[in-house]
Write a protein that holds these residues in place. Structure first.
Motif, mmCIF file in Angstrom:
data_model
loop_
_atom_site.group_PDB
_atom_site.id
_atom_site.type_symbol
_atom_site.label_atom_id
_atom_site.label_comp_id
_atom_site.label_asym_id
_atom_site.label_seq_id
_atom_site.Cartn_x
_atom_site.Cartn_y
_atom_site.Cartn_z
ATOM 1 N N ALA A 29 0.831 -1.205 0.000
ATOM 2 C CA ALA A 29 0.000 0.000 0.000
ATOM 3 C C ALA A 29 0.868 1.258 0.000
ATOM 4 C CB ALA A 29 -0.927 0.002 1.207
ATOM 5 N N ALA A 30 1.970 1.222 0.737
ATOM 6 C CA ALA A 30 2.880 2.374 0.755
ATOM 7 C C ALA A 30 3.537 2.579 -0.600
ATOM 8 C CB ALA A 30 3.945 2.171 1.828
ATOM 9 N N ILE A 31 3.893 1.500 -1.253
ATOM 10 C CA ILE A 31 4.503 1.611 -2.581
ATOM 11 C C ILE A 31 3.499 2.170 -3.587
ATOM 12 C CG2 ILE A 31 5.452 0.262 -4.500
ATOM 13 C CD1 ILE A 31 6.687 -1.585 -2.349
ATOM 14 N N ALA A 32 2.257 1.679 -3.492
ATOM 15 C CA ALA A 32 1.229 2.174 -4.415
ATOM 16 C C ALA A 32 0.930 3.649 -4.174
ATOM 17 C CB ALA A 32 -0.043 1.347 -4.258
ATOM 18 N N ALA A 33 0.879 4.056 -2.912
ATOM 19 C CA ALA A 33 0.621 5.460 -2.602
ATOM 20 C C ALA A 33 1.767 6.339 -3.075
ATOM 21 C CB ALA A 33 0.403 5.636 -1.097
ATOM 22 N N THR A 34 2.987 5.866 -2.927
ATOM 23 C CA THR A 34 4.141 6.636 -3.381
ATOM 24 C C THR A 34 4.180 6.716 -4.903
ATOM 25 O OG1 THR A 34 5.347 5.916 -1.424
ATOM 26 C CG2 THR A 34 6.650 6.834 -3.199
ATOM 27 N N ALA A 35 3.748 5.659 -5.574
ATOM 28 C CA ALA A 35 3.729 5.672 -7.040
ATOM 29 C C ALA A 35 2.724 6.689 -7.557
ATOM 30 C CB ALA A 35 3.399 4.289 -7.569
ATOM 31 N N GLU A 36 1.606 6.825 -6.863
ATOM 32 C CA GLU A 36 0.593 7.789 -7.301
ATOM 33 C C GLU A 36 0.988 9.220 -6.939
ATOM 34 O OE1 GLU A 36 -3.248 6.741 -5.858
ATOM 35 O OE2 GLU A 36 -3.208 4.784 -6.829
ATOM 36 N N ASN A 37 1.543 9.395 -5.740
ATOM 37 C CA ASN A 37 1.899 10.737 -5.278
ATOM 38 C C ASN A 37 3.214 10.644 -4.503
ATOM 39 O OD1 ASN A 37 2.018 13.349 -4.412
ATOM 40 N ND2 ASN A 37 0.231 13.229 -3.063
ATOM 41 N N PRO A 38 4.333 11.042 -5.079
ATOM 42 C CA PRO A 38 5.627 10.919 -4.406
ATOM 43 C C PRO A 38 5.713 11.701 -3.094
ATOM 44 C CG PRO A 38 5.954 11.327 -6.736
ATOM 45 C CD PRO A 38 4.492 11.494 -6.468
ATOM 46 N N SER B 289 3.635 11.573 -0.729
ATOM 47 C CA SER B 289 3.048 10.775 0.353
ATOM 48 C C SER B 289 4.016 9.731 0.906
ATOM 49 C CB SER B 289 1.777 10.080 -0.128
ATOM 50 O OG SER B 289 2.090 9.092 -1.079
ATOM 51 N N PHE B 290 5.266 9.742 0.456
ATOM 52 C CA PHE B 290 6.232 8.742 0.917
ATOM 53 C C PHE B 290 6.443 8.811 2.425
ATOM 54 C CE2 PHE B 290 10.641 7.592 1.939
ATOM 55 C CZ PHE B 290 10.598 6.242 1.580
ATOM 56 N N GLY B 291 6.626 9.983 2.966
ATOM 57 C CA GLY B 291 6.883 10.141 4.400
ATOM 58 C C GLY B 291 5.728 9.653 5.254
ATOM 59 N N LYS B 292 4.507 9.912 4.804
ATOM 60 C CA LYS B 292 3.336 9.463 5.556
ATOM 61 C C LYS B 292 3.165 7.950 5.487
ATOM 62 C CE LYS B 292 0.822 13.741 4.706
ATOM 63 N NZ LYS B 292 -0.307 14.349 3.987
ATOM 64 N N SER B 293 3.400 7.390 4.313
ATOM 65 C CA SER B 293 3.142 5.967 4.144
ATOM 66 C C SER B 293 4.238 5.093 4.749
ATOM 67 C CB SER B 293 2.959 5.632 2.664
ATOM 68 O OG SER B 293 4.122 5.965 1.942
ATOM 69 N N ILE B 294 5.457 5.603 4.814
ATOM 70 C CA ILE B 294 6.537 4.788 5.384
ATOM 71 C C ILE B 294 6.359 4.617 6.892
ATOM 72 C CG2 ILE B 294 8.248 6.564 5.923
ATOM 73 C CD1 ILE B 294 8.992 3.308 4.129
ATOM 74 N N ILE B 295 5.624 5.513 7.515
ATOM 75 C CA ILE B 295 5.370 5.402 8.954
ATOM 76 C C ILE B 295 4.591 4.126 9.257
ATOM 77 C CG2 ILE B 295 4.094 6.446 10.874
ATOM 78 C CD1 ILE B 295 4.841 9.168 9.688
ATOM 79 N N PHE B 296 3.629 3.792 8.399
ATOM 80 C CA PHE B 296 2.831 2.592 8.630
ATOM 81 C C PHE B 296 3.665 1.317 8.459
ATOM 82 C CE2 PHE B 296 -0.329 5.804 7.549
ATOM 83 C CZ PHE B 296 -1.114 5.715 8.693
ATOM 84 N N VAL B 297 4.598 1.338 7.534
ATOM 85 C CA VAL B 297 5.492 0.192 7.373
ATOM 86 C C VAL B 297 6.403 0.069 8.592
ATOM 87 C CG1 VAL B 297 7.291 -0.823 5.930
ATOM 88 C CG2 VAL B 297 5.390 0.384 4.868
ATOM 89 N N ALA B 298 6.898 1.183 9.089
ATOM 90 C CA ALA B 298 7.773 1.158 10.273
ATOM 91 C C ALA B 298 7.007 0.694 11.506
ATOM 92 C CB ALA B 298 8.370 2.540 10.509
ATOM 93 N N LEU B 299 5.734 1.046 11.607
ATOM 94 C CA LEU B 299 4.933 0.572 12.739
ATOM 95 C C LEU B 299 4.787 -0.948 12.703
ATOM 96 C CD1 LEU B 299 2.132 3.269 12.960
ATOM 97 C CD2 LEU B 299 3.947 2.838 14.608
ATOM 98 N N GLY B 300 4.629 -1.496 11.512
ATOM 99 C CA GLY B 300 4.556 -2.949 11.387
ATOM 100 C C GLY B 300 5.862 -3.620 11.775
ATOM 101 N N GLU B 301 6.966 -3.018 11.388
ATOM 102 C CA GLU B 301 8.272 -3.579 11.746
ATOM 103 C C GLU B 301 8.544 -3.457 13.238
ATOM 104 O OE1 GLU B 301 11.108 -1.599 9.314
ATOM 105 O OE2 GLU B 301 10.409 -2.549 7.470
ATOM 106 N N SER B 302 7.982 -2.434 13.854
ATOM 107 C CA SER B 302 8.238 -2.244 15.285
ATOM 108 C C SER B 302 7.587 -3.329 16.128
ATOM 109 C CB SER B 302 7.744 -0.867 15.724
ATOM 110 O OG SER B 302 6.328 -0.802 15.648
ATOM 111 N N ILE B 303 6.565 -3.991 15.611
ATOM 112 C CA ILE B 303 5.955 -5.100 16.350
ATOM 113 C C ILE B 303 6.993 -6.184 16.607
ATOM 114 C CG2 ILE B 303 4.233 -6.941 16.211
ATOM 115 C CD1 ILE B 303 2.507 -5.008 14.576
#
Length: 156
Positions: free
Chosen positions: A116-125, A127-141
């Motif tokens: 989802a972060a990759i798709a959001a970044t592809a549509e609007n570069p 949004s990378f900073g916002k979308s990478i936060i969600f990936v980092a939250l998953g890794e923090s688990i």
């Protein structure tokens, strides 16, 4: 009782591997995975119950016979050492389970968030900073699980 437990502990991985083999074989031939998955989960549940019941009963038998046979200070010291060994084993098992489950949860979270972060970044570069936060939250688990297992290992 303990020999039965040892035999079961050897046969359990073999049974799980056989059911997984049939699932993979069925998947490569184009069959559905629902039936083999149910069979694998049923075998796992049955084996988990059997191993836990036999382990508890073997431990109870060992405790009863040890209490009946030992009265001296030397044997009581050996029982204390044995009890601390079992608590150490349980602590190591807890640390492993915490790390494993946290890793699985983190993998599931990243598997859902990263595309989802990759798709959001592809549509609007932008949004990378916002979308990478969600990936980092998953890794923090997974990192939280490692931290908890380190805390468990420090208590042992």
């Amino acid at each position: 009782m303990t020999t039965l437990l040892y035999i079961l502990m050897v046969l359990a991985p073999m049974a799980l591997l056989i059911t997984a083999f049939y699932a993979i074989k069925g998947k490569t031939s184009g069959k559905s995975l629902k039936k083999p998955l149910r069979m694998n989960l049923a075998v796992f549940a049955i084996l988990a119950v059997l191993i836990s019941v036999l382990s508890i009963s073997a431990f109870a038998d060992n405790e009863e016979t040890a209490a009946a046979q030992t009265q001296t200070a030397e044997t009581q010291a050996a029982e204390t050492a044995e009890a601390s060994d079992s608590s150490k084993g349980m602590g190591l098992l807890a640390a492993g389970v915490v790390t494993g489950l946290a890793g699985i949860g983190g993998g599931i979270a990243v598997a859902a968030g990263a595309p989802a972060a990759i798709a959001a970044t592809a549509e609007n570069p932008k949004s990378f900073g916002k979308s990478i936060i969600f990936v980092a939250l998953g890794e923090s688990i997974a990192l939280y699980g490692v931290v908890i297992s380190i805390l468990i290992l420090n208590k042992i």
